[in-house]
Design an enzyme around this catalytic site. Structure first.
Site, PDB file in Angstrom:
ATOM      1  N   PRO A  84      24.632 -15.000 -17.651  1.00  0.00           N
ATOM      2  CA  PRO A  84      24.043 -14.067 -16.652  1.00  0.00           C
ATOM      3  C   PRO A  84      22.830 -13.386 -17.596  1.00  0.00           C
ATOM      4  O   PRO A  84      22.675 -13.272 -18.682  1.00  0.00           O
ATOM      5  CB  PRO A  84      24.957 -12.967 -16.431  1.00  0.00           C
ATOM      6  N   VAL A  85      21.621 -13.194 -16.980  1.00  0.00           N
ATOM      7  CA  VAL A  85      20.219 -12.868 -17.489  1.00  0.00           C
ATOM      8  C   VAL A  85      20.208 -11.337 -17.723  1.00  0.00           C
ATOM      9  O   VAL A  85      20.609 -10.626 -16.866  1.00  0.00           O
ATOM     10  CB  VAL A  85      19.165 -13.301 -16.783  1.00  0.00           C
ATOM     11  N   LEU A  89      24.192 -10.425 -23.165  1.00  0.00           N
ATOM     12  CA  LEU A  89      24.930 -11.838 -23.614  1.00  0.00           C
ATOM     13  C   LEU A  89      24.235 -12.820 -24.431  1.00  0.00           C
ATOM     14  O   LEU A  89      24.592 -13.829 -24.782  1.00  0.00           O
ATOM     15  CB  LEU A  89      25.695 -12.370 -22.342  1.00  0.00           C
ATOM     16  N   SER A  91      21.268 -14.368 -23.381  1.00  0.00           N
ATOM     17  CA  SER A  91      20.676 -15.303 -22.445  1.00  0.00           C
ATOM     18  C   SER A  91      19.464 -15.959 -22.917  1.00  0.00           C
ATOM     19  O   SER A  91      19.106 -17.014 -22.818  1.00  0.00           O
ATOM     20  CB  SER A  91      20.593 -15.099 -21.079  1.00  0.00           C
ATOM     21  N   SER A  92      18.620 -14.891 -23.209  1.00  0.00           N
ATOM     22  CA  SER A  92      17.103 -15.245 -23.779  1.00  0.00           C
ATOM     23  C   SER A  92      17.131 -16.019 -25.183  1.00  0.00           C
ATOM     24  O   SER A  92      16.428 -16.891 -25.419  1.00  0.00           O
ATOM     25  CB  SER A  92      16.326 -13.950 -23.739  1.00  0.00           C
ATOM     26  N   ALA A  93      18.086 -15.533 -26.024  1.00  0.00           N
ATOM     27  CA  ALA A  93      18.178 -16.545 -27.361  1.00  0.00           C
ATOM     28  C   ALA A  93      18.708 -17.779 -27.077  1.00  0.00           C
ATOM     29  O   ALA A  93      18.131 -18.762 -27.729  1.00  0.00           O
ATOM     30  CB  ALA A  93      19.093 -15.905 -28.310  1.00  0.00           C
ATOM     31  N   ASP A 135      21.054 -12.510 -32.091  1.00  0.00           N
ATOM     32  CA  ASP A 135      21.105 -13.337 -30.922  1.00  0.00           C
ATOM     33  C   ASP A 135      20.816 -14.843 -31.407  1.00  0.00           C
ATOM     34  O   ASP A 135      21.514 -15.850 -30.942  1.00  0.00           O
ATOM     35  CB  ASP A 135      20.654 -12.671 -29.754  1.00  0.00           C
TER      36      ASP A 135
HETATM   37  O1  PMV Z   1      22.389  -5.842 -25.719  1.00  0.00           O
HETATM   38  P1  PMV Z   1      22.157  -6.666 -26.642  1.00  0.00           P
HETATM   39  O2  PMV Z   1      22.638  -7.807 -26.598  1.00  0.00           O
HETATM   40  O3  PMV Z   1      20.677  -6.870 -26.562  1.00  0.00           O
HETATM   41  O4  PMV Z   1      22.561  -6.058 -28.105  1.00  0.00           O
HETATM   42  C1  PMV Z   1      21.840  -4.807 -28.510  1.00  0.00           C
HETATM   43  C2  PMV Z   1      22.616  -4.679 -29.774  1.00  0.00           C
HETATM   44  C3  PMV Z   1      22.069  -3.088 -30.512  1.00  0.00           C
HETATM   45  O5  PMV Z   1      22.730  -3.114 -31.686  1.00  0.00           O
HETATM   46  C4  PMV Z   1      22.092  -2.048 -29.883  1.00  0.00           C
HETATM   47  C5  PMV Z   1      20.497  -3.546 -30.773  1.00  0.00           C
HETATM   48  C6  PMV Z   1      20.428  -4.586 -32.161  1.00  0.00           C
HETATM   49  O6  PMV Z   1      19.176  -4.866 -32.035  1.00  0.00           O
HETATM   50  O7  PMV Z   1      21.069  -4.560 -32.715  1.00  0.00           O
END
Ligand code: PMV
Length: 299
Positions: A84-85, A89, A91-93, A135
């Protein structure tokens, strides 16, 4: 010839938000993949569920940036994805890394995985303004990864159910929530700093439990981690409803994964179907998946 690569999405077992302040975290690749096929062509074309375009930084910012990063070869790219975008999770990476890898092989460019991960991170930074390297690293190399050391821990063979609230998925969500925690910390450093430190301690303890494959204890600590994320203000009623539904259905533990403020939660369980139905009954979209050692790979 067509070259197809897939790359996985990720969840956080422990440590999101605290990782921003230098605390350790554990991020894991999961068997939800984005597949990208690249074929030499006489013009650049990109097709996905979002439509068919040329190089288009509005509709396909990550794929267009990946093509540009590799000197804009004339390539036809096709994307399909299980992830899911915009819901935390990765998705962009995954789409970025799979695109770089597919073009790299199709055109014989010779980049290694480290370079693909680095370029992927640069693209995420450019498109989003800021991005952590987690990610793109996890999507490239797969596995259960300690952050920031990038050490690979043992792979876990326990079921995972992701519950998507289908709410709050906006491109700037992570930046907004990171800022929100920073503001709270500035106001109450003596209260918030210990919470952040405690969140960091889950990853240290978690590493031992991963080695022992002690899922019951990992789950229990994930649930404590959830409480602290809630304390930092990144929970929502919808996320908590899914977390409690998963626990009531017998999950070892459940928590927010990623930035919070909507998006997804994750449950660790040995009865994934039961937990998935409970999440659906509580109003979420359940995705049953598992951990994967495989990062980006040719299909
Ligand atoms: O929601 P996501 O997958 O973009 O994860 C963010 C994780 C954080 O610790 C809140 C931010 C970060 O850059 O590590």
């Amino acid at each position: 010839m067509t070259t197809t690569y897939s790359a996985p999405g990720k969840i956080y077992l422990f440590g999101e938000h605290a990782v921003v302040y230098g605390e350790p975290a554990i991020a894991c690749a999961v068997e939800l993949r984005t597949r990208v096929s690249a074929r030499k062509s006489d013009a650049i074309t990109i097709s996905s569920d979002l439509g068919s375009t040329g190089l288009d930084f509005e509709v396909h910012p990550y794929v267009s940036s990946a093509i540009e990063k590799l000197s804009s070869p004339e390539v036809s790219v096709e994307i399909s994805s299980d992830i899911p975008v915009g819901s935390g999770l990765g998705s962009s990476a995954a789409v970025t890394v799979a695109t770089l890898a597919a073009i790299n092989t199709e055109f014989g460019l010779g980049y290694g995985r480290e370079e693909l991960a680095r370029m992927g991170h640069e693209i995420e930074q450019k498109v989003q303004g800021a991005a952590s390297p987690t990610d793109t690293f996890v999507s490239t190399f797969g596995g259960v990864v300690e952050i920031p050391s990038r050490r690979q821990l043992d792979i876990l063979d326990c079921g995972i159910v992701i519950g998507n609230t289908n709410k709050g998925a906006t491109p700037k969500k992570t930046a907004k929530l990171v800022k929100q925690v920073a503001v709270l910390r500035e106001e109450y450093p003596e209260i918030i700093d210990p919470i952040i430190k405690t969140i960091g301690s889950f990853a240290k303890k978690g590493e031992l439990l991963v080695r022992k494959k002690d899922y019951a204890s990992l789950g229990r600590l994930m649930s404590v981690n959830h409480g602290l994320l809630d304390a930092l203000g990144v929970g929502t009623p919808e996320l908590s409803a899914l977390v409690y539904a998963a626990r009531d259905a017998g999950a070892f533990g459940a928590k927010i994964t990623g930035a919070g403020g909507g998006g997804c939660m994750v449950a660790l369980t040995d009865s994934p179907r039961k937990v998935a139905s409970a999440i659906e009954r509580a109003g979420g979209k359940a995705i049953v998946t598992e951990f994967t050692a495989e990062g980006v790979l040719q299909e």
